[in-house]
Design a protein around this motif. Structure first.
Motif, PDB file in Angstrom:
ATOM      1  N   ALA A 110     -58.659 -34.223  -2.191  1.00  0.00           N
ATOM      2  CA  ALA A 110     -57.919 -33.512  -3.248  1.00  0.00           C
ATOM      3  C   ALA A 110     -57.566 -32.090  -2.800  1.00  0.00           C
ATOM      4  N   HIS A 111     -58.471 -31.427  -2.087  1.00  0.00           N
ATOM      5  CA  HIS A 111     -58.214 -30.074  -1.594  1.00  0.00           C
ATOM      6  C   HIS A 111     -56.978 -30.058  -0.681  1.00  0.00           C
ATOM      7  N   CYS A 112     -56.924 -30.983   0.256  1.00  0.00           N
ATOM      8  CA  CYS A 112     -55.780 -31.015   1.183  1.00  0.00           C
ATOM      9  C   CYS A 112     -54.479 -31.357   0.460  1.00  0.00           C
ATOM     10  N   ARG A 113     -54.523 -32.308  -0.463  1.00  0.00           N
ATOM     11  CA  ARG A 113     -53.310 -32.695  -1.203  1.00  0.00           C
ATOM     12  C   ARG A 113     -52.759 -31.542  -2.037  1.00  0.00           C
ATOM     13  N   ALA A 114     -53.649 -30.672  -2.531  1.00  0.00           N
ATOM     14  CA  ALA A 114     -53.215 -29.554  -3.382  1.00  0.00           C
ATOM     15  C   ALA A 114     -52.883 -28.298  -2.571  1.00  0.00           C
ATOM     16  N   LEU A 115     -53.167 -28.308  -1.270  1.00  0.00           N
ATOM     17  CA  LEU A 115     -52.997 -27.111  -0.450  1.00  0.00           C
ATOM     18  C   LEU A 115     -51.529 -26.747  -0.258  1.00  0.00           C
ATOM     19  N   GLU A 116     -51.214 -25.495  -0.504  1.00  0.00           N
ATOM     20  CA  GLU A 116     -49.901 -24.918  -0.199  1.00  0.00           C
ATOM     21  C   GLU A 116     -50.178 -23.828   0.824  1.00  0.00           C
ATOM     22  N   PHE A 117     -49.782 -24.050   2.075  1.00  0.00           N
ATOM     23  CA  PHE A 117     -50.095 -23.087   3.124  1.00  0.00           C
ATOM     24  C   PHE A 117     -49.002 -23.125   4.182  1.00  0.00           C
ATOM     25  N   GLY A 119     -45.953 -22.387   4.100  1.00  0.00           N
ATOM     26  CA  GLY A 119     -44.681 -22.926   3.633  1.00  0.00           C
ATOM     27  C   GLY A 119     -44.641 -24.437   3.506  1.00  0.00           C
ATOM     28  N   ARG A 120     -45.788 -25.068   3.530  1.00  0.00           N
ATOM     29  CA  ARG A 120     -45.837 -26.532   3.443  1.00  0.00           C
ATOM     30  C   ARG A 120     -46.727 -26.979   2.299  1.00  0.00           C
ATOM     31  N   GLY A 121     -46.385 -28.112   1.738  1.00  0.00           N
ATOM     32  CA  GLY A 121     -47.183 -28.692   0.670  1.00  0.00           C
ATOM     33  C   GLY A 121     -47.561 -30.125   0.962  1.00  0.00           C
ATOM     34  N   ASP A 122     -47.405 -30.558   2.227  1.00  0.00           N
ATOM     35  CA  ASP A 122     -47.703 -31.954   2.579  1.00  0.00           C
ATOM     36  C   ASP A 122     -48.989 -32.081   3.394  1.00  0.00           C
ATOM     37  N   TRP A 123     -49.979 -31.248   3.101  1.00  0.00           N
ATOM     38  CA  TRP A 123     -51.248 -31.290   3.822  1.00  0.00           C
ATOM     39  C   TRP A 123     -52.059 -32.504   3.383  1.00  0.00           C
ATOM     40  N   ARG A 124     -52.890 -33.024   4.294  1.00  0.00           N
ATOM     41  CA  ARG A 124     -53.707 -34.209   4.017  1.00  0.00           C
ATOM     42  C   ARG A 124     -54.942 -34.173   4.906  1.00  0.00           C
ATOM     43  N   LEU A 125     -55.909 -35.045   4.589  1.00  0.00           N
ATOM     44  CA  LEU A 125     -57.058 -35.225   5.478  1.00  0.00           C
ATOM     45  C   LEU A 125     -56.573 -35.972   6.719  1.00  0.00           C
ATOM     46  N   PRO A 126     -57.082 -35.635   7.888  1.00  0.00           N
ATOM     47  CA  PRO A 126     -56.641 -36.321   9.105  1.00  0.00           C
ATOM     48  C   PRO A 126     -57.282 -37.697   9.242  1.00  0.00           C
ATOM     49  N   SER A 127     -56.703 -38.513  10.100  1.00  0.00           N
ATOM     50  CA  SER A 127     -57.279 -39.820  10.415  1.00  0.00           C
ATOM     51  C   SER A 127     -58.426 -39.646  11.412  1.00  0.00           C
ATOM     52  N   ARG A 128     -59.164 -40.697  11.617  1.00  0.00           N
ATOM     53  CA  ARG A 128     -60.270 -40.680  12.579  1.00  0.00           C
ATOM     54  C   ARG A 128     -59.774 -40.302  13.976  1.00  0.00           C
ATOM     55  N   LYS A 129     -58.667 -40.879  14.416  1.00  0.00           N
ATOM     56  CA  LYS A 129     -58.112 -40.580  15.747  1.00  0.00           C
ATOM     57  C   LYS A 129     -57.633 -39.141  15.836  1.00  0.00           C
ATOM     58  N   GLU A 130     -57.059 -38.630  14.759  1.00  0.00           N
ATOM     59  CA  GLU A 130     -56.578 -37.244  14.783  1.00  0.00           C
ATOM     60  C   GLU A 130     -57.732 -36.262  14.944  1.00  0.00           C
ATOM     61  N   VAL A 131     -58.839 -36.469  14.220  1.00  0.00           N
ATOM     62  CA  VAL A 131     -59.981 -35.561  14.353  1.00  0.00           C
ATOM     63  C   VAL A 131     -60.542 -35.638  15.767  1.00  0.00           C
ATOM     64  N   ALA A 132     -60.604 -36.828  16.348  1.00  0.00           N
ATOM     65  CA  ALA A 132     -61.104 -36.971  17.718  1.00  0.00           C
ATOM     66  C   ALA A 132     -60.231 -36.215  18.715  1.00  0.00           C
ATOM     67  N   SER A 133     -58.939 -36.044  18.412  1.00  0.00           N
ATOM     68  CA  SER A 133     -58.035 -35.318  19.321  1.00  0.00           C
ATOM     69  C   SER A 133     -58.142 -33.801  19.179  1.00  0.00           C
ATOM     70  N   PHE A 134     -58.861 -33.305  18.171  1.00  0.00           N
ATOM     71  CA  PHE A 134     -58.978 -31.861  17.979  1.00  0.00           C
ATOM     72  C   PHE A 134     -59.612 -31.167  19.182  1.00  0.00           C
ATOM     73  N   SER A 135     -60.410 -31.879  19.964  1.00  0.00           N
ATOM     74  CA  SER A 135     -61.051 -31.261  21.133  1.00  0.00           C
ATOM     75  C   SER A 135     -60.022 -30.795  22.157  1.00  0.00           C
ATOM     76  N   CYS A 184     -57.564 -29.691   7.083  1.00  0.00           N
ATOM     77  CA  CYS A 184     -56.344 -30.377   6.679  1.00  0.00           C
ATOM     78  C   CYS A 184     -55.311 -30.363   7.809  1.00  0.00           C
ATOM     79  N   VAL A 185     -54.444 -31.363   7.804  1.00  0.00           N
ATOM     80  CA  VAL A 185     -53.357 -31.468   8.774  1.00  0.00           C
ATOM     81  C   VAL A 185     -52.047 -31.724   8.040  1.00  0.00           C
TER      82      VAL A 185
END
Length: 189
Positions: A110-117, A119-135, A184-185
């Protein structure tokens, strides 16, 4: 005048090796209604003289000025608090400009869906693969520890994957067990 190509025969050559398909066409020319057809040709009338075809010429162009060459568009600058992955994914850095709270999975979603940052409002929780790529994104702060993902366990939908970005170590946990980092991504524009 109407030119019409009509297929007359086709040959398929499919054997052990595939061969291209050949189509034979017949060309027919018909006059459109109301179009003058011109005088008919007879055998006593001479054909018009043939005009010679122009000879090919070689065109030599001057060397290009490198400063006039087209350039690739410059991507827009990345706003403070955001890093961009190699795949164009916008990722919150979790620094002073973009805080990343520790929440339960549903609250993080809910935090990511409501985030306005930025200039964007399409923030979301990342997928499992996306978090693994953060390294592979060195600008991210607070990388240590588990981060929530939006990826549920395929065998139990009440369990979600959490991933430690520093090690890419994944595990599943009930969505209501305890708070973890919510980073959020946002997809590229």
């Amino acid at each position: 005048m109407v030119l019409r190509l009509t297929p007359t025969a086709s040959q398929l050559g499919w054997g052990e090796r595939s061969a291209p398909m050949r189509l034979l066409f017949a060309l027919s020319v018909t006059a459109c209604p109301g179009e003058p057809q011109g005088p008919p040709r007879d055998a006593t009338r001479a054909a018009p003289p043939k005009t010679p075809l122009p000879q090919p010429t070689t065109v030599v162009s001057a060397p290009r000025d490198p400063s006039s060459a087209p350039t690739a568009p410059t991507p827009p600058p990345t706003p403070p608090g955001v890093s961009v992955s190699a795949h164009g994914l916008w990722i919150l850095r979790c620094d002073a400009a973009s805080k990343c709270p520790k929440l339960l999975q549903a609250q993080g979603h809910a935090h990511c869906r409501a985030l306005e940052f930025a200039g964007r409002g399409d923030w979301r929780l990342p997928s499992r693969k996306e978090v693994a790529s953060f390294s592979r994104v060195p600008q991210l702060a607070e990388r240590g520890g588990y981060h929530w993902t939006a990826t549920p366990d395929e065998h139990n939908p009440k369990m979600f994957w959490i991933v430690d970005p520093t090690t890419a170590q994944p595990t599943t946990i009930p969505a209501t067990r305890k708070p973890f980092t919510v980073r959020c991504v946002s997809a590229t524009p």
